[in-house]
Design a protein around this motif. Sequence first.
Motif, mmCIF file in Angstrom:
data_model
loop_
_atom_site.group_PDB
_atom_site.id
_atom_site.type_symbol
_atom_site.label_atom_id
_atom_site.label_comp_id
_atom_site.label_asym_id
_atom_site.label_seq_id
_atom_site.Cartn_x
_atom_site.Cartn_y
_atom_site.Cartn_z
ATOM 1 N N LEU A 60 0.945 -1.115 0.111
ATOM 2 C CA LEU A 60 -0.006 -0.002 -0.012
ATOM 3 C C LEU A 60 0.960 1.294 -0.042
ATOM 4 N N ALA A 61 0.842 1.956 -1.262
ATOM 5 C CA ALA A 61 1.796 3.061 -1.242
ATOM 6 C C ALA A 61 0.815 4.368 -1.027
ATOM 7 N N ALA A 62 1.304 5.569 -0.366
ATOM 8 C CA ALA A 62 0.551 6.640 -0.023
ATOM 9 C C ALA A 62 0.885 7.604 -1.026
ATOM 10 N N SER A 63 1.009 7.063 -2.240
ATOM 11 C CA SER A 63 1.717 7.735 -3.344
ATOM 12 C C SER A 63 0.847 8.103 -4.718
ATOM 13 N N LYS A 64 1.339 8.659 -5.361
ATOM 14 C CA LYS A 64 0.728 8.715 -7.024
ATOM 15 C C LYS A 64 1.813 8.354 -8.004
ATOM 16 N N ALA A 65 1.365 7.445 -8.805
ATOM 17 C CA ALA A 65 2.257 6.955 -9.778
ATOM 18 C C ALA A 65 1.942 7.867 -11.099
ATOM 19 N N LEU A 66 3.160 8.394 -11.513
ATOM 20 C CA LEU A 66 3.089 9.375 -12.700
ATOM 21 C C LEU A 66 3.140 9.005 -13.967
ATOM 22 N N ALA A 67 2.524 9.458 -15.105
ATOM 23 C CA ALA A 67 2.590 9.016 -16.480
ATOM 24 C C ALA A 67 3.321 10.217 -16.879
ATOM 25 N N LEU A 68 4.759 9.857 -17.290
ATOM 26 C CA LEU A 68 5.480 11.079 -17.787
ATOM 27 C C LEU A 68 6.106 10.860 -19.185
ATOM 28 N N ASN A 69 6.180 11.885 -19.691
ATOM 29 C CA ASN A 69 6.920 11.685 -21.356
ATOM 30 C C ASN A 69 8.441 12.435 -20.968
ATOM 31 N N TRP A 70 9.258 11.688 -20.822
ATOM 32 C CA TRP A 70 10.905 12.315 -20.599
ATOM 33 C C TRP A 70 11.407 12.777 -21.771
ATOM 34 N N GLN A 71 11.898 14.171 -21.629
ATOM 35 C CA GLN A 71 12.728 14.611 -22.603
ATOM 36 C C GLN A 71 14.130 15.254 -22.171
ATOM 37 N N PRO A 72 15.127 15.059 -22.845
ATOM 38 C CA PRO A 72 16.566 15.472 -22.290
ATOM 39 C C PRO A 72 16.380 17.204 -22.056
ATOM 40 N N TYR A 73 17.163 17.285 -20.830
ATOM 41 C CA TYR A 73 17.300 18.837 -20.420
ATOM 42 C C TYR A 73 18.736 19.360 -20.742
#
Length: 783
Positions: free
Chosen positions: A100-113
């Motif tokens: 049980l995780a008290a967190s939010k799983a993120l949907a991310l589109n990673w790009q280079p910085y």
Amino acid sequence: MLKRFCLFALLNIIVSIAYARDIYVSPIGNDHSNGSKTAPFATLQKAQAAARKNKQEKVTIWLMGGTCYINNAVVFTAADARPANAPLSIKAYQNQQVTLAASKALALNWQPYKNGIMQARVKGDVIFDELFVNGQLQHMARYPNYDADAKHFNGTADDVLSPERIARWQHSEGGYIHALHKSEWGDMAYRITGKDAKGELTMEGGWQNNRPSAMHAKYRFAENIFEELDAENEWYYDKTSHTLYYYPPKNLNLKNAIVSTPQLESLFVFNGDAAKPVTNINIDGLQLTQTLRTFMKNREPLLRSDWTIYRVGAITMQGAEHCSITNCYFNNVGGNAMVFSNYNRNNEISGCKIIGAGSSGVAFVGDPAAVRSPLFQYSQANDLAKMDKTPGPVGNNYPADCRVYNNLIEGIGRVEKQVAGVQLSMCQSITVSHNTIDDVPRAGINVNEGTWGGHIIEFNDVFNTVQETGDHGSFNSWGRDRFWFPNRKQMDSINLAHPELALLDVVKPIIIRNNRFRCDHGWDIDLDDGSSNYEICNNLCLNGGLKLREGFNRKVYNNVIINNSFHPHVWFKDSKVSFQHNIVSSGYFPIGVKFWGDDVDNNLFPDSAALNKSLKNHTDAHSTYGDPMFVDAAKGNFTVKPNSPAFKIGFKNFPMDEFGVVSPRLKAVAHKISIPAIAASMDNSASATMAFLGAKVKSLNTLGERSATGMASETGALVLDVPRRSVLYGVLNANDVILQVGERKINDIKDLAAAAMGLQIAKEITLEIFRNQAAQKVVVKLK
């Protein structure tokens, strides 16, 4: 019409059967299902509502394997209360791994910085306090960079607040400064709010320690600063642009990684009270993880101790009876793991692993309104004429008769440093038994004050403690109860006139027995500042010795103290203290002791020299010396052989193989204590002394002297005696520390001797001294 009615009735029967005894929840379930094994619910809240419909028989909510990201904590109220013969259990189905995780799983589109750093836009209103990648905790961008081997905060630097460093930070607001207390009594944290016209940081915070001080000059670090994002596993979230920046390690497949960030402080909350308690609920076999850090909310003072508290944990239990948390794994929770707040009776946490908690492991904290004549700051004192002199608590809004049993508590205090494996404050009759507690920044077990005693601390294995702080012990206690004054002269007069006041709060004895302690940076057992009404027996102390400062009604007997000894500090007259039938490894280390209690005798010393020093203090008339003849010290067996001289002084063997956790599952993963080689008898000869203006002084150079005086470091000249013939009589007191003579800083008596040479023609001199926990200046007339 009849067919439709029959179908409806049949569905009701199926649903009621599903709700009768077993309810199922799955990460791939649906809250519109009936909660059966083949049609499980998706949320615990739906299962909880179903369980409320059946209180006539035992109900089990089975959680199927997988990770559930929890949107809201499960809150139990009196509506969930169960009778004893129909309890509710929440368990992992067939021992599957349930997280049980008290967190939010993120949907991310990673790009280079740039420079190996990646960036991704984040949708929605998301809290960013910690970041987990594939379940592994990452590091908020910080200076200095994270160093797993660094002793304090995993890396500190004394130039964190230098103008040059701060000038680099374009948008420092929202960053944090963490620092140890100036005297290393825990830590403090500050939130950066911006910069002033001079370019200096503006901050709020510092309330996390109940003994206010400046930051430690060296042990500090900064985090959540974009410009410090320069190392692998670091991250930063820009709230303005909703952009997450992350520096991934080279071997990470970021595209397929699970990235999550905590959103909740608690996963389970028991929210009842004495009138309407939550009853007979058990949570068993779950992994609980990724709760929010709470260090900026930690500000409630706990009476006159050094502590403040935030009464929230990954599980928070208030107003509960006969509830239990068993076989759970608290994995990298951000704040406290388990908090028992206010009214709790007959509750238990057992068989659990608590690893990497940001704050404390298990905390019991009662209601200050239940304390008679409470005080909240070290320097405060009650008016004895107005003080409530009724023994014990007011009402029942505090934890009592609860148990902490067979838990493995390691690596806590990851964020906060004024923490403990088990913390007891304003509670009564708590049993702390068979726990293994190690790798902690401060105490393994801490008794915050005497209110209201009755605790049993037994069969625990506590080691690698006081790793990041100072002046503390594997077991630590304070006794700054309603009778206690910080001023020693006042305490002396109060004790003689009103000896009965010492036990008004600690109405039941606190028993410490059959434990193994090892502290390499303080005392194994440290009873500080008036800790009273203790019985301490059958403990194995492996390094730091046993200290009793002030306090009354204490019996210490049948303990084995390896490579150290007994540290009596500033005892009162008629303190009713006994120290008997113990095995010590050197002579005692008394500081400011004129009155030696009721019975300090019948102890075993290593040699005649150690015994003779005690005989000079008119103690130990019937004690003896010699080799205790341990059975197998190298392997930790400190029982003594049949012909040991220890039996002549009344010592009795006690088990050496019953410390710590008992379940094979926890024993298999628990760290092992390091057994020290037995050193030769310690040199207990007095260090060099000198006469200064007729007073007897020495260099302050031991941990005991530092603790007894309250100094932040082992420096200065300690005043041992000020006879009437000295010009310092009436100006300085024994146990004062001379820090400065005129313009000369005093680090030791060599500095003091040099300063004294310049006083031959002076008519007066200003001394800076340390007394009653504070530096002050006094003027001495020399002619």
